[in-house]
Design a protein around this motif. Structure first.
Motif, mmCIF file in Angstrom:
data_model
loop_
_atom_site.group_PDB
_atom_site.id
_atom_site.type_symbol
_atom_site.label_atom_id
_atom_site.label_comp_id
_atom_site.label_asym_id
_atom_site.label_seq_id
_atom_site.Cartn_x
_atom_site.Cartn_y
_atom_site.Cartn_z
ATOM 1 N N LYS A 28 0.824 -1.209 0.000
ATOM 2 C CA LYS A 28 0.000 0.000 0.000
ATOM 3 C C LYS A 28 0.857 1.258 0.000
ATOM 4 O O LYS A 28 1.888 1.327 0.668
ATOM 5 C CB LYS A 28 -0.929 0.001 1.206
ATOM 6 C CG LYS A 28 -2.188 -0.832 0.992
ATOM 7 C CD LYS A 28 -3.276 -0.439 1.968
ATOM 8 C CE LYS A 28 -4.616 -1.038 1.545
ATOM 9 N NZ LYS A 28 -5.698 -0.600 2.437
ATOM 10 N N VAL A 57 -3.672 2.847 -1.209
ATOM 11 C CA VAL A 57 -4.025 1.915 -2.283
ATOM 12 C C VAL A 57 -2.858 0.971 -2.538
ATOM 13 O O VAL A 57 -1.708 1.257 -2.186
ATOM 14 C CB VAL A 57 -4.354 2.664 -3.600
ATOM 15 C CG1 VAL A 57 -5.534 3.597 -3.416
ATOM 16 C CG2 VAL A 57 -3.133 3.435 -4.112
ATOM 17 N N HIS A 62 -3.850 0.284 -8.474
ATOM 18 C CA HIS A 62 -4.190 1.683 -8.764
ATOM 19 C C HIS A 62 -3.775 2.066 -10.185
ATOM 20 O O HIS A 62 -4.546 2.701 -10.918
ATOM 21 C CB HIS A 62 -3.487 2.577 -7.749
ATOM 22 C CG HIS A 62 -3.632 4.046 -8.011
ATOM 23 N ND1 HIS A 62 -4.821 4.725 -7.824
ATOM 24 C CD2 HIS A 62 -2.731 4.969 -8.464
ATOM 25 C CE1 HIS A 62 -4.642 6.000 -8.139
ATOM 26 N NE2 HIS A 62 -3.399 6.169 -8.532
#
Length: 219
Positions: A28, A57, A62
């Motif tokens: 992340k 994210v 992403h």
């Protein structure tokens, strides 16, 4: 197909491997948010993200979504220490497949070259030099079991539309204390499904989210 409604069978799904060294692995990061300017020790003007803003994210997921693909990253939730100085633990989402995720696009489009042009993509699962197109039922089953509450709105809708539970349906419970138990649907109330489980010869009522249940084919 109804206009504006996306069904799983109308999607091409591939299992895609991402380049870990180029994107920092499937971990992340924070994207977006609000920024402020400041001056460093050399009096140069810099920008920094304001703490608490932005979205956390998984970076490969992403980047693929920004390119217009639908992405499903199976995750599990593990308890981990907040930091090395504290015994307190928190739930953290961890990718179930190292460096792999499901990538899809509408079946009436050809996005293969677009996908392979992305720096984040290392390759796709295939056989004999051909990519394997995943069965919609397989992807939906994984979404329902390993979505982890992190499905995109489109994937969430696909999973929800994949099966309309009705009274009398046989289902398997995928998460929680009753994981892997089978049950019978009694009533559907929005996102919640009332079931009965056969425990030691007695019918025990329970209620689950539809995301926690998978249809069981008649034997």
């Amino acid at each position: 197909m109804m206009m504006g409604k996306i069904e799983a069978q109308d999607m091409i799904w591939l299992l895609v491997r991402v380049k870990r060294h180029q994107v920092g692995g499937i971990k992340k990061v924070t994207v977006g948010g609000e920024f402020e300017t400041y001056r460093d020790r050399q009096r140069r003007v810099r920008k920094r993200r304001i703490q608490g803003t932005g979205d956390r994210v998984f970076l490969p997921e992403h980047l693929l979504r920004k390119a217009g693909f639908e992405v499903f990253l199976p995750v599990r939730w593990d308890k981990k220490r907040k930091n090395r100085f504290s015994p307190e633990k928190e739930l953290v989402a961890q990718p179930l497949l190292v460096d792999w995720m499901f990538v899809g696009w509408p079946a009436d489009q050809n996005r293969w070259e677009d996908l392979m042009r992305l720096d984040v993509v290392m390759g796709v699962m295939g056989t004999g030099g051909r990519p394997i197109i995943m069965k919609a039922s397989t992807v939906i089953g994984l979404m329902r079991r390993w979505g982890g509450g992190m499905l995109s709105p489109k994937c969430h809708q696909m999973a929800r539309n994949s099966h309309d539970f009705e009274a009398g349906d046989a289902v398997r419970i995928d998460r929680g204390a009753w994981a892997d138990f089978e049950a019978k649907v009694v009533e559907v109330k929005g996102a919640n499904v009332s079931v009965v489980l056969d425990l030691f010869g007695r019918e025990t009522p329970a209620e689950f989210s539809w995301m926690d249940l998978t249809p069981v084919a008649p034997r």
